[in-house]
Write a protein that holds these residues in place. Structure first.
Motif, short mmCIF file in Angstrom:
data_model
loop_
_atom_site.label_atom_id
_atom_site.label_comp_id
_atom_site.label_asym_id
_atom_site.label_seq_id
_atom_site.Cartn_x
_atom_site.Cartn_y
_atom_site.Cartn_z
N UNK A 62 0.81 -1.23 0.00
CA UNK A 62 0.00 0.00 0.00
C UNK A 62 0.83 1.27 0.00
N UNK A 63 1.99 1.26 0.62
CA UNK A 63 2.79 2.49 0.67
C UNK A 63 3.88 2.45 -0.40
N UNK A 64 4.21 3.61 -0.96
CA UNK A 64 5.27 3.67 -1.97
C UNK A 64 6.62 3.15 -1.46
N UNK A 65 6.98 3.47 -0.23
CA UNK A 65 8.26 2.98 0.30
C UNK A 65 8.22 1.47 0.40
N UNK A 66 7.11 0.93 0.84
CA UNK A 66 6.99 -0.53 0.93
C UNK A 66 7.02 -1.17 -0.46
N UNK A 67 6.49 -0.48 -1.48
CA UNK A 67 6.57 -0.97 -2.86
C UNK A 67 8.03 -1.05 -3.31
N UNK A 68 8.81 -0.03 -2.97
CA UNK A 68 10.23 -0.03 -3.34
C UNK A 68 10.97 -1.16 -2.62
N UNK A 115 12.42 0.01 -14.20
CA UNK A 115 12.62 1.41 -13.81
C UNK A 115 11.30 2.18 -13.79
N UNK A 116 10.41 1.87 -14.71
CA UNK A 116 9.09 2.52 -14.73
C UNK A 116 8.31 2.18 -13.47
N UNK A 117 8.34 0.92 -13.05
CA UNK A 117 7.65 0.53 -11.80
C UNK A 117 8.25 1.26 -10.61
N UNK A 118 9.58 1.33 -10.58
CA UNK A 118 10.26 2.04 -9.49
C UNK A 118 9.86 3.51 -9.50
N UNK A 119 9.89 4.11 -10.68
CA UNK A 119 9.57 5.53 -10.79
C UNK A 119 8.13 5.82 -10.37
N UNK A 120 7.20 4.95 -10.70
CA UNK A 120 5.81 5.15 -10.28
C UNK A 120 5.69 5.14 -8.75
N UNK A 121 6.38 4.21 -8.13
CA UNK A 121 6.36 4.15 -6.66
C UNK A 121 7.00 5.41 -6.08
N UNK A 133 11.99 15.07 -2.81
CA UNK A 133 11.72 15.72 -4.09
C UNK A 133 12.92 16.54 -4.55
N UNK A 134 14.06 16.41 -3.84
CA UNK A 134 15.28 17.13 -4.23
C UNK A 134 15.77 16.72 -5.60
N UNK A 135 15.48 15.47 -5.98
CA UNK A 135 15.84 14.95 -7.30
C UNK A 135 14.56 14.47 -7.97
N UNK A 136 14.60 14.39 -9.29
CA UNK A 136 13.41 13.95 -10.02
C UNK A 136 13.14 12.47 -9.76
N UNK A 137 11.90 12.08 -10.00
CA UNK A 137 11.53 10.67 -9.83
C UNK A 137 12.37 9.80 -10.78
N UNK A 138 12.67 10.31 -11.94
CA UNK A 138 13.48 9.56 -12.92
C UNK A 138 14.90 9.35 -12.39
N UNK A 139 15.50 10.40 -11.85
CA UNK A 139 16.86 10.28 -11.31
C UNK A 139 16.90 9.29 -10.16
N UNK A 140 15.93 9.37 -9.28
CA UNK A 140 15.88 8.46 -8.14
C UNK A 140 15.63 7.01 -8.60
N UNK A 141 14.79 6.85 -9.61
CA UNK A 141 14.51 5.51 -10.13
C UNK A 141 15.77 4.90 -10.75
N UNK A 142 16.51 5.70 -11.49
CA UNK A 142 17.76 5.21 -12.08
C UNK A 142 18.76 4.83 -10.99
#
Length: 177
Positions: A62-68, A115-121, A133-142
């Motif tokens: 249910x939580x994004x952190x738990x998804x990661x 990476x798309x799944x990671x970025x969505x979370x 939010x200091x970095x973009x979702x894309x940068x964090x996903x990579x």
């Protein structure tokens, strides 16, 4: 797929394939033009099976952190035999490098969909304020994708599960708000 996964493309012979599939060489040739085509189908099967498992795991959180965390846990293997064999996508990338366009396409598809799944979370976590939010979702996903692939290399190299989980926990902690 299992034979390629265990031995790699170049070390796998037609005898290995006919023995494991219990299909004669000429019948394999009748369905697949050559060993490379069969290998490409094996990579696609591996990709789809693993992405399906990953999608199911994420859907249960249910939580994004738990998804990661679930993505990281799913990427690792549960037993020593599987850890030693490693990830077919990583193994293939190391075996072929960037020299084969079709094989690279399979590898890239796996990486991009993960990476798309990671970025969505991550986007979900950024929206609720649990991920920076200091970095973009894309940068964090990579970043996290790279950490996961590094963890897979650590597995293959014999690092302990505790060390590997420590790397992944640190990667997630660094992106939390």
């Amino acid at each position: 797929m299992e034979v390629f996964w265990t031995k790699g493309f170049h070390a796998t012979s037609y005898e290995d394939l006919t023995r494991s599939t219990q299909v004669k060489k000429q019948s394999l040739y009748g369905v697949f033009k050559n060993k490379r085509e069969l290998f490409l189908k094996s990579l696609a099967l591996y990709r789809e099976e693993n992405l399906s498992i990953l999608e199911k795991r994420i859907a249960n959180e249910t939580s994004p952190v738990r998804q990661l965390e679930a993505i990281c846990e799913t990427a690792l293997y549960a037993d020593d035999e599987a850890r030693i064999r490693g990830c077919l996508i990583i193994n293939t990338s190391l075996e072929f490098g960037s020299g084969d366009e079709d094989i690279n396409r399979e590898i890239i598809q796996m990486m991009q969909r993960t990476e798309t799944m990671i970025e969505q979370a991550i986007r979900g976590g950024q929206a609720e304020g649990t991920i920076t939010s200091r970095l973009s979702s894309r940068e964090l996903a990579l970043h996290l994708s790279n950490a996961i692939n590094g963890a897979k290399m650590m597995e293959k190299s014999g690092a302990s599960r505790e060390e590997i989980l420590g790397v992944l926990r640190t990667s997630i902690a660094l992106i939390q708000a």
